[in-house]
Design an enzyme around this catalytic site. Structure first.
Site, PDB file in Angstrom:
ATOM      1  N   PRO A  11      10.060  -2.110  -8.563  1.00 30.85           N
ATOM      2  CA  PRO A  11      10.593  -0.866  -8.234  1.00 30.85           C
ATOM      3  C   PRO A  11       9.813  -0.119  -6.988  1.00 30.85           C
ATOM      4  O   PRO A  11       8.525  -0.573  -7.104  1.00 30.85           O
ATOM      5  CB  PRO A  11      11.264  -0.170  -9.657  1.00 30.85           C
ATOM      6  CG  PRO A  11       9.855  -1.545 -10.760  1.00 30.85           C
ATOM      7  CD  PRO A  11       9.659  -2.465  -9.845  1.00 30.85           C
ATOM      8  N   GLU A  12      10.455   0.237  -6.427  1.00 30.98           N
ATOM      9  CA  GLU A  12       9.705   1.227  -5.219  1.00 30.98           C
ATOM     10  C   GLU A  12      10.303   2.519  -6.042  1.00 30.98           C
ATOM     11  O   GLU A  12      11.733   2.926  -6.451  1.00 30.98           O
ATOM     12  CB  GLU A  12      10.036   0.627  -3.865  1.00 30.98           C
ATOM     13  CG  GLU A  12       9.263  -0.895  -3.919  1.00 30.98           C
ATOM     14  CD  GLU A  12       8.173  -1.023  -2.574  1.00 30.98           C
ATOM     15  OE1 GLU A  12       8.410   0.048  -1.070  1.00 30.98           O
ATOM     16  OE2 GLU A  12       7.490  -1.903  -2.385  1.00 30.98           O
ATOM     17  N   LYS A  51       7.636   6.403  -8.095  1.00 36.18           N
ATOM     18  CA  LYS A  51       7.972   6.042  -9.105  1.00 36.18           C
ATOM     19  C   LYS A  51       7.769   6.395 -10.435  1.00 36.18           C
ATOM     20  O   LYS A  51       7.715   4.979 -10.817  1.00 36.18           O
ATOM     21  CB  LYS A  51       6.666   4.526  -9.056  1.00 36.18           C
ATOM     22  CG  LYS A  51       6.795   3.827  -7.740  1.00 36.18           C
ATOM     23  CD  LYS A  51       6.285   3.091  -7.044  1.00 36.18           C
ATOM     24  CE  LYS A  51       5.673   2.963  -5.981  1.00 36.18           C
ATOM     25  NZ  LYS A  51       4.601   1.776  -6.024  1.00 36.18           N
ATOM     26  N   ARG A  89      -1.197  -8.350  -1.436  1.00 39.40           N
ATOM     27  CA  ARG A  89      -0.311  -7.732  -0.964  1.00 39.40           C
ATOM     28  C   ARG A  89       0.195  -8.560   0.524  1.00 39.40           C
ATOM     29  O   ARG A  89      -0.287  -8.335   1.406  1.00 39.40           O
ATOM     30  CB  ARG A  89      -0.073  -6.237  -1.340  1.00 39.40           C
ATOM     31  CG  ARG A  89      -0.587  -5.583  -2.073  1.00 39.40           C
ATOM     32  CD  ARG A  89       0.332  -6.806  -3.705  1.00 39.40           C
ATOM     33  NE  ARG A  89       2.159  -6.449  -3.796  1.00 39.40           N
ATOM     34  CZ  ARG A  89       2.298  -5.457  -3.919  1.00 39.40           C
ATOM     35  NH1 ARG A  89       1.588  -4.031  -4.367  1.00 39.40           N
ATOM     36  NH2 ARG A  89       3.659  -5.532  -4.214  1.00 39.40           N
TER      37      ARG A  89
END
Ligand SMILES: [Zn+2]
Length: 267
Positions: free
Chosen positions: A2-3, A54, A256
């Site tokens: 989730p962002e 978030k 990432r």
């Protein structure tokens, strides 16, 4: 993962499903992933759902004879999502049954989410207080972004993802913002051209609004769950850049993946 946009969609759903309702039962709380007493939620009425970065911030009114607020902070981890009527789904970590009969549940396959229940307003939680401004809630412009990120040789992308500087920017949002702004995500901060900061801020906000429009619905879907790729550069290694046609390149920074066009975003 989730962002900000996915968390905002969950917030809007929770607001629609639960605000004004009282909680009549808590089911199956995964006590290893809850800080505080989830039983304290029973009898409380949901007053508001807000979001910072978030984190989901629930505000519950006091029970009868107790006018203290109860705060809930929900961090979705890697795979968490709140859904309506989870039924016999797998990986349900907690359910709330409301006084209109609806049940909402937290589903989290990877079990990396965390829920905090505590007395007082949710904003007072140290995890919330340490966050930087939220691009959707507070707005974001180039001057603010530049001031929050500071200077030096650290890569732009790494600083953009530090939640204490700007809250809610994740790997995908940063890759997309850099693509939209024509800046290589690994550019050292001090080398970011002065005239690109407004475009970076606008690119992040534009990505957030586009994702909100694309993904709104009763259940958010994460990229790793399959489905079409809605992004301009993220996940498009080897595909033609929509601006110049050169192949999008993938590179890893701090574990990432980054995706960029070597022609439109030279380092
Ligand atoms: Zn290009």
């Amino acid at each position: 993962m989730p962002e900000l946009p996915e968390v905002e969609i969950v917030r809007r759903n929770l607001e629609r499903w639960t605000v004004g309702r009282a909680i009549v039962a808590i089911g199956a709380p995964d006590l290893g992933r809850v800080d505080g007493d989830p039983g304290a939620l029973v009898g409380r009425r949901v007053r508001a759902w807000r979001r910072r970065g978030k984190l989901l911030l629930g505000e519950l009114a006091g029970a009868d004879g107790d006018d203290g607020l109860l705060g809930v902070v929900s961090h979705l981890g890697m795979t968490g999502k709140w859904v309506r009527e989870p039924g016999d789904r797998r990986f349900v970590r907690m359910t709330w049954t409301l006084d209109d009969g609806l049940t909402v549940g937290l589903v989290d396959a990877r079990r990396l989410g965390r829920t905090f229940v505590f007395a007082g307003p949710p904003d007072a939680h140290p995890r919330v207080a340490s966050l930087g401004p939220d691009p959707l809630h507070d707005g974001l412009d180039g001057a603010t972004l530049r001031a929050r990120l500071g200077r030096g040789r650290a890569p732009l992308k790494s600083r953009l993802m530090e939640q204490g500087r700007v809250a809610g920017l994740g790997n995908i949002c940063v890759v997309e913002a850099c693509f939209r702004a024509g800046v290589h995500p690994h550019t050292p901060l001090s080398d970011v051209p002065a005239d690109r900061w407004d475009a970076l801020a606008a690119g992040a906000v534009a990505h957030i609004h586009k994702t909100l429009a694309d993904e709104a619905g009763d259940e958010v879907a994460y990229v790793n769950e399959g489905g079409p790729n809605p992004f301009l550069a993220y996940g498009r290694e080897g595909e033609p850049c929509p601006h110049c046609g050169d192949a999008i390149v993938r590179a890893v920074l701090a574990g990432r993946p980054s995706f960029f066009c070597p022609s439109c975003q030279p380092l």
